[in-house]
Design an enzyme around this catalytic site. Structure first.
Site: not given
Ligand code: 6LW
Length: 506
Positions: A15, A182
């Site tokens: 991330d 996201e």
């Molecule tokens: C992160 C999100 C994700 O916050 O994984 O599946 C989470 N997506 O973007 C943890 O890295």
């Protein structure tokens, strides 16, 4: 020219979020239930990254009690505005979305300001003139399917330290029935607002998409070339997978790059976790083109830079025991420096705490990230456990997937014990070792097997450690390895004594 090899951050550094101040770049990553939380790296060339500190170092900044290793701190964003650095992230194990600030990115960072009315995860910040905006993801009020999410925005009043005015939805994904819109970031580039996001979930179908608008609150039109980056069309045998969750950055001379996470699985398992990669970006017709002419994350990039440093191979990591504890060291749920340990004459006195690595509390574990699956990690143990005490090295994926190699007493005699736990499967091998205070413990990793050598003898059959990873055990982290001591739920006032920890990654 500088040659930059991918990944730019090896090991569990997922991330990524990046910002630039002058000629220096700063990058942060998720840390889940490891502490200290959120490492801050600095680079002046996008190639050599120096760990300069952590955002969440103090106990009162980081509450991870009861969090399993893949809970805790998710997806930070770093931004700089008018003399202040901002990091915003989520503590999914307590408090939710919060931000911290620092005038100096080396720290100290402020205590977290929790935003009580901010549902969802993956918060980002966007600054415009004197205003600051929170941009995040959340599950829709009436989701039509699992993972039906939206990206939303709301003004953040930094003086009142809370969200103000009305939240608005900006976008919900670039394809029909997109899952997990996201990881958003909002930028103003030229006359347009650009919303970069991840879609498809952080696994095989991960991707980076983008939408743009002439006004901050939209409407946002999806890029006709979405996803602008993914590896999901390359098949499961392509060496770099799960590419997504990006952040854009412009160099001082107007070149653009994207950092994003990805994995390097072998036989379907990525024990190193999600790592950070870099790709170049150009703009065509007002849209970004990532890795032009190639369309995927390159093995390496050659970029012009004044700073022409030599290629650095993955270095040996030598952790000497001194105060303060080496910045690369991490603990579970609490900073290793908070453990009731002692350092005397370069020796680490690690307490035999009753907690074990299986407990959702703070075990006596001081680890480093696994940076490569071929490694030689060794330590000397200079004390002898008694009763239920055990101490040695731990190779850790999560609370029920790990290898422990410890010296421990069995029926009154000292034994070298190697145990591997893979969920419900438990295997243990042990042999007697000579009494005498110094025991050398080595873990030799090669092609997803682990050979264990104690006091010069490879006693064990190599262990199959392939399944100690998110693909088979779930979760979001990568493996870590380090020194460990426990009195296994009994009281002890003794300490395990360790020499320096040597880790060579090939
Ligand atoms: C992160 C999100 C994700 O916050 O994984 O599946 C989470 N997506 O973007 C943890 O890295």
């Amino acid at each position: 020219m500088v040659k930059i090899t991918n990944p730019i951050q090896k090991g569990f550094y997922p991330d990524p979020s990046i910002c630039r101040v002058g000629k220096d770049y700063y990058m942060v990553h998720s840390t889940f239930a490891y502490a200290p939380g959120i490492p801050v790296f600095r680079s002046s060339d996008l190639k050599n990254w120096t760990l300069i500190g952590h955002v969440l170092e103090r106990k009162e900044q980081l509450r991870l009690t009861g969090a399993n290793v893949s809970k805790g701190i998710y997806a930070p964003t770093i931004r700089y505005q008018k003399g202040l650095f901002y990091v915003i992230a989520t503590n999914v194990s307590g408090g939710g979305n919060f931000y911290v600030t620092a005038a100096d990115p080396n720290g100290p960072w402020s205590d977290p300001v929790f935003l009580t009315d901010a549902p969802g995860i993956d918060p980002s910040l966007y600054f415009e003139e004197d205003a600051c905006y929170y941009v995040g993801q959340r599950t829709k009020e009436h989701p039509a399917y699992y993972g039906d999410c939206e990206i939303w925005i709301q003004e953040l009043d930094l003086r009142k330290k809370k969200l103000v005015n009305t939240p608005l939805v900006l976008f919900d994904g670039s394809m029909k029935e997109t899952i997990w819109a996201e990881g958003p970031h909002l930028y103003r580039i030229g006359k347009m607002y650009y919303l970069l996001l991840a879609e498809g979930g952080t696994e095989f179908n991960h991707s980076v998409t983008i939408a743009r608008s002439q006004s901050l609150y939209g409407p946002y039109e999806a890029c006709p070339n979405n996803p602008i980056l993914t590896h999901r069309h390359l098949g499961r045998n392509y060496p770099v997978q799960c590419i997504g969750h990006g952040d854009l950055i412009e160099t001082p001379d107007g070149h653009w790059f994207m950092v994003m996470l990805g994995t390097r699985p072998l036989n379907g398992c990525a024990e190193l976790g999600r790592e950070t990669f870099l790709a170049s970006v150009i703009w065509e017709d007002g849209w970004p083109v990532v890795s032009p002419g190639m369309g995927k994350v390159p093995d390496f990039l050659e970029i012009s830079a004044s700073d022409n440093e030599q290629e650095v191979l993955v270095p040996a990591t030598e952790i000497e025991w001194k105060e303060p504890i080496d910045m690369r060291c991490i603990g579970l749920r609490d900073h290793p420096a908070q453990l009731p340990l002692k350092i005397i004459d370069s020796r680490l006195y690690l307490p035999y705490l009753p907690e074990t690595m299986e407990d959702l509390s703070v075990p006596a574990f001081i680890g480093i990230r696994l940076l490569s699956r071929d490694f030689d990690i060794r330590v000397t143990m200079e004390s002898e456990p008694k009763g239920s005490e055990e101490a040695g090295l731990l190779y850790f994926y999560n609370e029920i997937h790990y290898v422990k190699v410890v010296i421990s007493e069995r029926e009154g005699q000292l034994h070298a014990v190697t145990a591997i736990r893979k969920g419900n499967k438990w295997e243990e091998q042990s042999r007697a070792v000579a009494a005498g205070k110094i025991h050398e413990i080595k873990l030799l990793g090669h092609e997803q097997t682990l050979s264990v050598e104690i006091d010069g003898k490879i006693t064990e059959q190599p262990l199959d450690i392939k399944d100690l990873c998110s693909q088979t055990a779930g979760g979001f982290t990568g493996c870590t390895v380090g020194v460990y001591a426990s009195s296994v739920h009994k009281a002890s006032d003794q300490f395990a004594v360790f020499g320096p920890l040597h880790a060579q990654f090939f």
